[in-house]
Design an enzyme around this catalytic site. Structure first.
Site, PDB file in Angstrom:
ATOM      1  CG  ASP A  30     -38.236 -31.016   8.392  1.00  0.00           C
ATOM      2  OD1 ASP A  30     -37.785 -29.964   8.524  1.00  0.00           O
ATOM      3  OD2 ASP A  30     -39.147 -31.492   8.539  1.00  0.00           O
ATOM      4  CG  ASN A  32     -32.868 -26.374  11.844  1.00  0.00           C
ATOM      5  OD1 ASN A  32     -32.466 -27.739  12.654  1.00  0.00           O
ATOM      6  ND2 ASN A  32     -32.126 -26.074  10.975  1.00  0.00           N
ATOM      7  N   GLY A  33     -36.834 -24.957  13.027  1.00  0.00           N
ATOM      8  CA  GLY A  33     -37.672 -23.612  13.234  1.00  0.00           C
ATOM      9  C   GLY A  33     -38.539 -24.155  13.972  1.00  0.00           C
ATOM     10  NE  ARG A  34     -41.738 -28.262  12.355  1.00  0.00           N
ATOM     11  CZ  ARG A  34     -41.459 -29.480  11.494  1.00  0.00           C
ATOM     12  NH1 ARG A  34     -42.294 -30.607  12.884  1.00  0.00           N
ATOM     13  NH2 ARG A  34     -40.531 -29.636  11.054  1.00  0.00           N
ATOM     14  NE  ARG A  43     -38.756 -20.262   9.531  1.00  0.00           N
ATOM     15  CZ  ARG A  43     -38.883 -21.655   9.719  1.00  0.00           C
ATOM     16  NH1 ARG A  43     -39.467 -21.833  10.801  1.00  0.00           N
ATOM     17  NH2 ARG A  43     -38.529 -22.339   8.836  1.00  0.00           N
ATOM     18  CG  HIS A  47     -31.516 -21.974  10.133  1.00  0.00           C
ATOM     19  ND1 HIS A  47     -32.532 -23.532   9.682  1.00  0.00           N
ATOM     20  CD2 HIS A  47     -32.589 -21.401   9.834  1.00  0.00           C
ATOM     21  CE1 HIS A  47     -34.185 -23.056   9.142  1.00  0.00           C
ATOM     22  NE2 HIS A  47     -33.795 -22.281   9.138  1.00  0.00           N
ATOM     23  CB  SER A  75     -34.950 -28.664  -0.701  1.00  0.00           C
ATOM     24  OG  SER A  75     -35.425 -27.534  -0.631  1.00  0.00           O
ATOM     25  CG  ASN A  78     -35.141 -25.463   1.501  1.00  0.00           C
ATOM     26  OD1 ASN A  78     -34.218 -26.302   2.043  1.00  0.00           O
ATOM     27  ND2 ASN A  78     -36.961 -25.156   1.923  1.00  0.00           N
ATOM     28  NE  ARG A 198     -39.202 -34.652   6.590  1.00  0.00           N
ATOM     29  CZ  ARG A 198     -38.989 -33.592   5.751  1.00  0.00           C
ATOM     30  NH1 ARG A 198     -39.299 -34.432   4.376  1.00  0.00           N
ATOM     31  NH2 ARG A 198     -39.249 -32.393   5.316  1.00  0.00           N
ATOM     32  NE  ARG A 204     -43.494 -33.078   3.571  1.00  0.00           N
ATOM     33  CZ  ARG A 204     -44.158 -32.395   4.634  1.00  0.00           C
ATOM     34  NH1 ARG A 204     -45.529 -32.937   5.505  1.00  0.00           N
ATOM     35  NH2 ARG A 204     -43.558 -31.197   5.418  1.00  0.00           N
TER      36      ARG A 204
HETATM   37  C1  FPP Z   1     -35.051 -27.590   8.710  1.00  0.00           C
HETATM   38  O1  FPP Z   1     -35.680 -27.250   9.392  1.00  0.00           O
HETATM   39  C2  FPP Z   1     -34.094 -27.264   8.144  1.00  0.00           C
HETATM   40  C3  FPP Z   1     -33.071 -26.606   7.119  1.00  0.00           C
HETATM   41  C4  FPP Z   1     -34.022 -25.896   5.706  1.00  0.00           C
HETATM   42  C5  FPP Z   1     -32.174 -25.922   7.263  1.00  0.00           C
HETATM   43  C6  FPP Z   1     -30.749 -27.099   7.470  1.00  0.00           C
HETATM   44  C7  FPP Z   1     -29.924 -26.163   8.304  1.00  0.00           C
HETATM   45  C8  FPP Z   1     -28.251 -26.825   9.463  1.00  0.00           C
HETATM   46  C9  FPP Z   1     -28.914 -27.532  10.557  1.00  0.00           C
HETATM   47  C10 FPP Z   1     -28.413 -25.712   9.368  1.00  0.00           C
HETATM   48  C11 FPP Z   1     -26.442 -25.769   8.728  1.00  0.00           C
HETATM   49  C12 FPP Z   1     -25.863 -26.675   8.221  1.00  0.00           C
HETATM   50  C13 FPP Z   1     -24.736 -26.576   8.182  1.00  0.00           C
HETATM   51  C14 FPP Z   1     -24.535 -27.525   6.980  1.00  0.00           C
HETATM   52  C15 FPP Z   1     -24.023 -26.384   8.763  1.00  0.00           C
HETATM   53  P1  FPP Z   1     -36.866 -26.004   9.019  1.00  0.00           P
HETATM   54  O2  FPP Z   1     -36.813 -24.527   8.741  1.00  0.00           O
HETATM   55  O3  FPP Z   1     -37.518 -26.714   7.817  1.00  0.00           O
HETATM   56  O4  FPP Z   1     -37.613 -26.274  10.081  1.00  0.00           O
HETATM   57  P2  FPP Z   1     -39.566 -26.749  10.347  1.00  0.00           P
HETATM   58  O5  FPP Z   1     -40.252 -27.478   9.589  1.00  0.00           O
HETATM   59  O6  FPP Z   1     -39.293 -26.512  11.934  1.00  0.00           O
HETATM   60  O7  FPP Z   1     -39.991 -25.157   9.663  1.00  0.00           O
END
Ligand code: FPP
Length: 253
Positions: A30, A32-34, A43, A47, A75, A78, A198, A204
């Site tokens: 979790d 990546n977006g932030r 965002r 990723h 998920s 998502n 996590r 969570r």
């Molecule tokens: C959650 O961060 C991350 C995801 C929903 C995507 C996970 C995907 C990757 C790590 C990329 C590639 C994976 C593979 C298997 C090649 P978020 O976007 O919810 O972050 P945030 O809570 O900060 O918005």
């Protein structure tokens, strides 16, 4: 536990691993977006950086004693994200499989996917099936990627499989038990996770392996996934080695 600089085969442990390293580690990646938003970037940049972290963590995991690694990539919830982000993530998964196939095969990684594939793009489904077949004989590490995965969805699908067998007359209702239900899950045949990590400070479990992680230990770290390093993983594993896992039993005196 400390890690040396990466050698040709990835990171090597400089110290002896903890006495009881977790064999199966599951990660909710979790933040990546932030990570991207904090830098004023889209965002999807987060990723992409997250995908680089996946490569690095998969490479170092066997040296840390991990034999099973399960990661939550997408998920069932998502899909609510913007079309741009969903398509971007799906493209990232396809490219990861295409570009990493040779290396994963050469490095002894057995790759599997869990989740409901039926909603995924046909090309992505073909890539998933082909990498699973290609790496089937590999034994160094088992990498399981959860795509369109939700624990409740998985349990409902497993219940439907068993219900169908009962309706067909090939299974007795009395045979529906923990063993047969576990075998009907996407993770049938895989060991349960010992440790779930996590990242990003959220505490969570977000519908990730609710059945399988019933006795898992949990670690929550504030680090955003794109900043999660092999050294932090090694530190978490060292802490895990000190935990007393009783699986419902009493403390030994
Ligand atoms: C959650 O961060 C991350 C995801 C929903 C995507 C996970 C995907 C990757 C790590 C990329 C590639 C994976 C593979 C298997 C090649 P978020 O976007 O919810 O972050 P945030 O809570 O900060 O918005």
């Amino acid at each position: 536990m400390t890690l040396r600089e990466p050698g040709p085969k990835g990171l090597i442990l400089a110290a002896t691993p903890s006495a009881t390293p977790p064999e199966h580690v599951a990660i909710i990646m979790d933040g990546n977006g932030r990570w991207a938003t904090n830098r004023g970037w889209p965002r999807l940049v987060g990723h992409r950086k997250g995908a680089e972290r996946v490569k690095e963590i998969v490479r170092c995991a066997p040296d840390l004693g991990i034999r099973w690694l399960t990661i939550y990539a997408f998920s069932t919830e998502n899909w609510k994200r913007s079309t741009e982000e969903v398509l971007g993530l799906m493209g990232l998964f396809s490219r990861y499989i295409e570009r990493e196939a040779d290396r994963l095969s050469a490095e002894g990684v057995r790759m599997r996917f869990i989740g409901d594939r039926t909603r995924l793009d046909a090309k992505l489904q073909r890539l998933m099936a082909s990498i699973e077949a290609r790496t089937e004989g590999n034994t160094r590490i088992n990498l399981t990627v959860a795509i369109n995965y939700g624990g409740r969805n998985e349990l409902a699908r497993a219940a439907r499989i068993l219900a169908q067998r009962v309706a067909d007359g090939t299974m007795s209702p009395d045979a529906v038990n923990e063993t047969t239900l576990a075998a009907a899950l996407d993770t049938g045949g895989l060991p349960d996770p010992d440790l779930v990590i996590r990242t990003s400070g959220e505490t969570r479990v977000s519908n990730f392996l609710p059945w399988q992680a019933a006795y898992a230990e949990y670690e929550f770290t504030p680090t955003l996934w794109p900043d999660f390093s092999p050294q932090e993983l090694a530190d978490i594993l060292a802490r895990f080695g000190g935990r007393d896992r009783r699986f419902g039993g009493a403390v030994a005196l």
